[in-house]
Structures are given as structure tokens and as C-alpha cells.
Design a protein around this motif. Structure first.
Motif, PDB file in Angstrom:
ATOM      1  N   UNK A  51       0.825  -1.213   0.000  1.00  0.00           N
ATOM      2  CA  UNK A  51       0.000   0.000   0.000  1.00  0.00           C
ATOM      3  C   UNK A  51       0.859   1.262   0.000  1.00  0.00           C
ATOM      4  N   UNK A  52       1.905   1.281   0.840  1.00  0.00           N
ATOM      5  CA  UNK A  52       2.795   2.449   0.884  1.00  0.00           C
ATOM      6  C   UNK A  52       3.501   2.647  -0.454  1.00  0.00           C
ATOM      7  N   UNK A  53       3.875   1.538  -1.089  1.00  0.00           N
ATOM      8  CA  UNK A  53       4.530   1.630  -2.395  1.00  0.00           C
ATOM      9  C   UNK A  53       3.610   2.287  -3.407  1.00  0.00           C
ATOM     10  N   UNK A  54       2.371   1.833  -3.449  1.00  0.00           N
ATOM     11  CA  UNK A  54       1.429   2.400  -4.415  1.00  0.00           C
ATOM     12  C   UNK A  54       1.132   3.871  -4.115  1.00  0.00           C
ATOM     13  N   UNK A  55       1.093   4.225  -2.845  1.00  0.00           N
ATOM     14  CA  UNK A  55       0.890   5.634  -2.491  1.00  0.00           C
ATOM     15  C   UNK A  55       2.071   6.467  -2.978  1.00  0.00           C
ATOM     16  N   UNK A  56       3.298   5.978  -2.758  1.00  0.00           N
ATOM     17  CA  UNK A  56       4.489   6.708  -3.211  1.00  0.00           C
ATOM     18  C   UNK A  56       4.523   6.802  -4.736  1.00  0.00           C
ATOM     19  N   UNK A  57       4.139   5.720  -5.400  1.00  0.00           N
ATOM     20  CA  UNK A  57       4.088   5.737  -6.864  1.00  0.00           C
ATOM     21  C   UNK A  57       3.102   6.809  -7.325  1.00  0.00           C
ATOM     22  N   UNK A  58       1.922   6.824  -6.726  1.00  0.00           N
ATOM     23  CA  UNK A  58       0.914   7.809  -7.100  1.00  0.00           C
ATOM     24  C   UNK A  58       1.411   9.237  -6.858  1.00  0.00           C
ATOM     25  N   UNK A  59       2.057   9.448  -5.718  1.00  0.00           N
ATOM     26  CA  UNK A  59       2.539  10.780  -5.370  1.00  0.00           C
ATOM     27  C   UNK A  59       3.693  11.245  -6.265  1.00  0.00           C
ATOM     28  N   UNK A  60       4.484  10.300  -6.768  1.00  0.00           N
ATOM     29  CA  UNK A  60       5.711  10.668  -7.476  1.00  0.00           C
ATOM     30  C   UNK A  60       5.753  10.298  -8.951  1.00  0.00           C
ATOM     31  N   UNK A  61       4.682   9.756  -9.488  1.00  0.00           N
ATOM     32  CA  UNK A  61       4.725   9.276 -10.863  1.00  0.00           C
ATOM     33  C   UNK A  61       5.000  10.398 -11.875  1.00  0.00           C
ATOM     34  N   UNK A  62       4.590  11.585 -11.547  1.00  0.00           N
ATOM     35  CA  UNK A  62       4.832  12.704 -12.465  1.00  0.00           C
ATOM     36  C   UNK A  62       6.317  13.067 -12.540  1.00  0.00           C
ATOM     37  N   UNK A  63       7.092  12.655 -11.530  1.00  0.00           N
ATOM     38  CA  UNK A  63       8.526  12.944 -11.546  1.00  0.00           C
ATOM     39  C   UNK A  63       9.334  11.831 -12.221  1.00  0.00           C
ATOM     40  N   UNK A  71       8.993  -0.553 -14.140  1.00  0.00           N
ATOM     41  CA  UNK A  71       9.117  -1.763 -13.325  1.00  0.00           C
ATOM     42  C   UNK A  71      10.268  -1.619 -12.328  1.00  0.00           C
ATOM     43  N   UNK A  72      11.411  -1.185 -12.783  1.00  0.00           N
ATOM     44  CA  UNK A  72      12.553  -1.001 -11.888  1.00  0.00           C
ATOM     45  C   UNK A  72      12.244   0.051 -10.832  1.00  0.00           C
ATOM     46  N   UNK A  73      11.580   1.107 -11.260  1.00  0.00           N
ATOM     47  CA  UNK A  73      11.252   2.215 -10.368  1.00  0.00           C
ATOM     48  C   UNK A  73      10.319   1.760  -9.246  1.00  0.00           C
ATOM     49  N   UNK A  74       9.280   1.003  -9.567  1.00  0.00           N
ATOM     50  CA  UNK A  74       8.322   0.581  -8.539  1.00  0.00           C
ATOM     51  C   UNK A  74       8.972  -0.416  -7.577  1.00  0.00           C
ATOM     52  N   UNK A  75       9.817  -1.308  -8.098  1.00  0.00           N
ATOM     53  CA  UNK A  75      10.515  -2.240  -7.203  1.00  0.00           C
ATOM     54  C   UNK A  75      11.536  -1.508  -6.339  1.00  0.00           C
ATOM     55  N   UNK A  76      12.151  -0.465  -6.863  1.00  0.00           N
ATOM     56  CA  UNK A  76      13.105   0.319  -6.069  1.00  0.00           C
ATOM     57  C   UNK A  76      12.378   0.969  -4.898  1.00  0.00           C
ATOM     58  N   UNK A  77      11.203   1.517  -5.168  1.00  0.00           N
ATOM     59  CA  UNK A  77      10.405   2.125  -4.098  1.00  0.00           C
ATOM     60  C   UNK A  77      10.058   1.066  -3.046  1.00  0.00           C
ATOM     61  N   UNK A  78       9.593  -0.089  -3.501  1.00  0.00           N
ATOM     62  CA  UNK A  78       9.222  -1.162  -2.569  1.00  0.00           C
ATOM     63  C   UNK A  78      10.431  -1.637  -1.772  1.00  0.00           C
ATOM     64  N   UNK A  79      11.559  -1.820  -2.434  1.00  0.00           N
ATOM     65  CA  UNK A  79      12.772  -2.267  -1.749  1.00  0.00           C
ATOM     66  C   UNK A  79      13.200  -1.249  -0.691  1.00  0.00           C
ATOM     67  N   UNK A  80      13.176   0.025  -1.035  1.00  0.00           N
ATOM     68  CA  UNK A  80      13.560   1.061  -0.074  1.00  0.00           C
ATOM     69  C   UNK A  80      12.608   1.088   1.128  1.00  0.00           C
ATOM     70  N   UNK A  81      11.327   0.898   0.879  1.00  0.00           N
ATOM     71  CA  UNK A  81      10.368   0.863   1.983  1.00  0.00           C
ATOM     72  C   UNK A  81      10.605  -0.363   2.874  1.00  0.00           C
ATOM     73  N   UNK A  82      10.932  -1.491   2.264  1.00  0.00           N
ATOM     74  CA  UNK A  82      11.244  -2.693   3.056  1.00  0.00           C
ATOM     75  C   UNK A  82      12.478  -2.459   3.918  1.00  0.00           C
ATOM     76  N   UNK A  83      13.516  -1.886   3.328  1.00  0.00           N
ATOM     77  CA  UNK A  83      14.737  -1.620   4.082  1.00  0.00           C
ATOM     78  C   UNK A  83      14.478  -0.620   5.210  1.00  0.00           C
ATOM     79  N   UNK A  84      13.690   0.418   4.908  1.00  0.00           N
ATOM     80  CA  UNK A  84      13.341   1.401   5.943  1.00  0.00           C
ATOM     81  C   UNK A  84      12.596   0.737   7.095  1.00  0.00           C
ATOM     82  N   UNK A  85      11.670  -0.153   6.760  1.00  0.00           N
ATOM     83  CA  UNK A  85      10.898  -0.838   7.797  1.00  0.00           C
ATOM     84  C   UNK A  85      11.793  -1.747   8.627  1.00  0.00           C
TER      85      UNK A  85
END
Length: 191
Positions: A51-63, A71-85
Motif C-alpha cells: 500500500x505504501x509503495x502504491x501511495x508513493x508511486x501515485x505521489x511521485x509518478x509525475x517525476x 518496473x525497476x522504479x516501482x521495485x526500487x520504491x518497494x525495496x527502499x520501503x522494506x529496508x526502511x521498515x
């Protein structure tokens, strides 16, 4: 969803068609959930990360400058969120994976094979916990998400050669850990 379709939908959302984001969310939620579950082995954590990944994607997709690298971008976001958690909680994954070997169909599961599969995956999960984080991420992306080394490099922002090196190191470490536990490692895929 094909890479071209991802690019098309991402570009559509970038151009203000916010309702198209639902296509991205419906397609990518299961993949990101599975990826996060590989980290945590916990359905609640996996759901939260997805859910957090999709929220970040929605918030930042214009950038996103290169929609072809979605695909790489969305997995990077998910990976960073996992590491942060992992850092925030100061913990490692704790529950077992419930992955069923890809070659085994659900209709072929017997109570014995289901238990064996769960036990094996629990042990693999425990062994994954012992890998260094940067190596673990490569192994998860390659083995569970079936990404190419090029995609892994893009996702983790590392050279493709580094991704390959980390993969082989990770599988060697994983194999060593499993052998210490007297578990057969013939199924580890080095390709």
C-alpha cells in the motif's frame, strides 16, 4: 502487464488521467505484496508495504522521467520501503514463507507435500534472513520475482555485473547455510 503497457499507463497518469492509476494499482499490488512478503514473511507487513509503495508511486509518478523504467522504479520504491521498515523496527523477518514450488500444482498437493513445502520454505526464509541485506535483495528479486540482472541493476541502482556478483554470492551463502542444516540445495538456480 507488458513493459510497453506499463509505460503507456504511467504516461497516461502523468498527463493527468488519475483514474488510470487504478490499472497500475490492480496490476502491481500482488507483485509488490509478494516481494514484501519475501522480506518479512508477514501478511500485514507485506500489505502495508504494498500500500505504501502504491501511495508513493501515485505521489511521485509525475517525476518519473523515463516511463520505460517503470518496473525497476516501482521495485526500487518497494525495496527502499522494506529496508526502511527493517531499520525502523530493528527486526528481521519472522514468519515462514508460504510459497509453493512453482513446478508443484495446487491439485498435486497432499497433506504431506503441503507440510514439506511449508517446512522447506520456512527454512529457506530463515536462511534468507542470514544474508546481508544487499545480497538478500538481489536473491529475492532474481529467485522470487524472476527479474533479469539488468532489471535488478536498474532497480537497486547498481551495475549489472554487481547484481550478478551479489546473486552468486547470495546463492553460495544460502547454499552453505542450508547444507549446514543438512538440506538439499539442488533446486537453487544460479542462472
Amino acid at each position: 502487464m507488458e513493459k510497453q503497457h506499463d509505460s503507456y499507463v504511467a504516461e497516461f497518469v502523468q498527463n493527468g488521467h488519475d483514474k488510470s492509476f487504478q490499472i497500475i494499482a490492480e496490476h502491481w499490488y500482488p507483485a509488490i505484496y509478494r516481494f514484501a512478503y519475501s522480506y518479512f514473511g508477514n501478511r500485514d507487513d507485506a500489505s502495508e508495504i504494498a500500500q505504501k509503495t502504491l501511495i508513493k508511486v501515485y505521489q511521485n509518478i509525475r517525476s518519473l522521467k523515463e516511463v520505460g523504467s517503470f518496473k525497476s522504479w516501482i521495485y526500487r520504491i518497494a525495496n527502499n520501503l522494506c529496508l526502511d521498515e527493517l531499520k525502523r523496527a530493528g527486526r528481521r523477518k519472522s514468519e515462514s514463507l508460504s510459497l509453493i514450488p512453482k513446478e508443484l500444482k495446487l491439485s498435486e498437493l497432499t497433506p504431506v507435500t503441503e507440510i514439506e513445502s511449508k517446512e522447506l520454505n520456512s527454512l529457506i526464509h530463515q536462511a534468507l534472513n542470514r544474508l546481508p541485506e544487499e545480497v538478500r535483495a538481489v536473491v529475492i528479486l532474481k529467485q522470487f520475482e524472476e527479474m533479469t540482472f539488468s532489471e535488478i541493476g536498474d532497480t537497486l541502482q547498481i551495475p549489472e555485473g554487481t547484481a550478478k556478483t551479489r546473486m552468486y554470492k547470495g546463492l553460495d551463502l544460502l547454499g552453505s547455510i542450508l547444507k549446514q542444516w543438512n538440506i538439499e540445495t539442488d533446486y537453487l538456480n544460479y542462472d
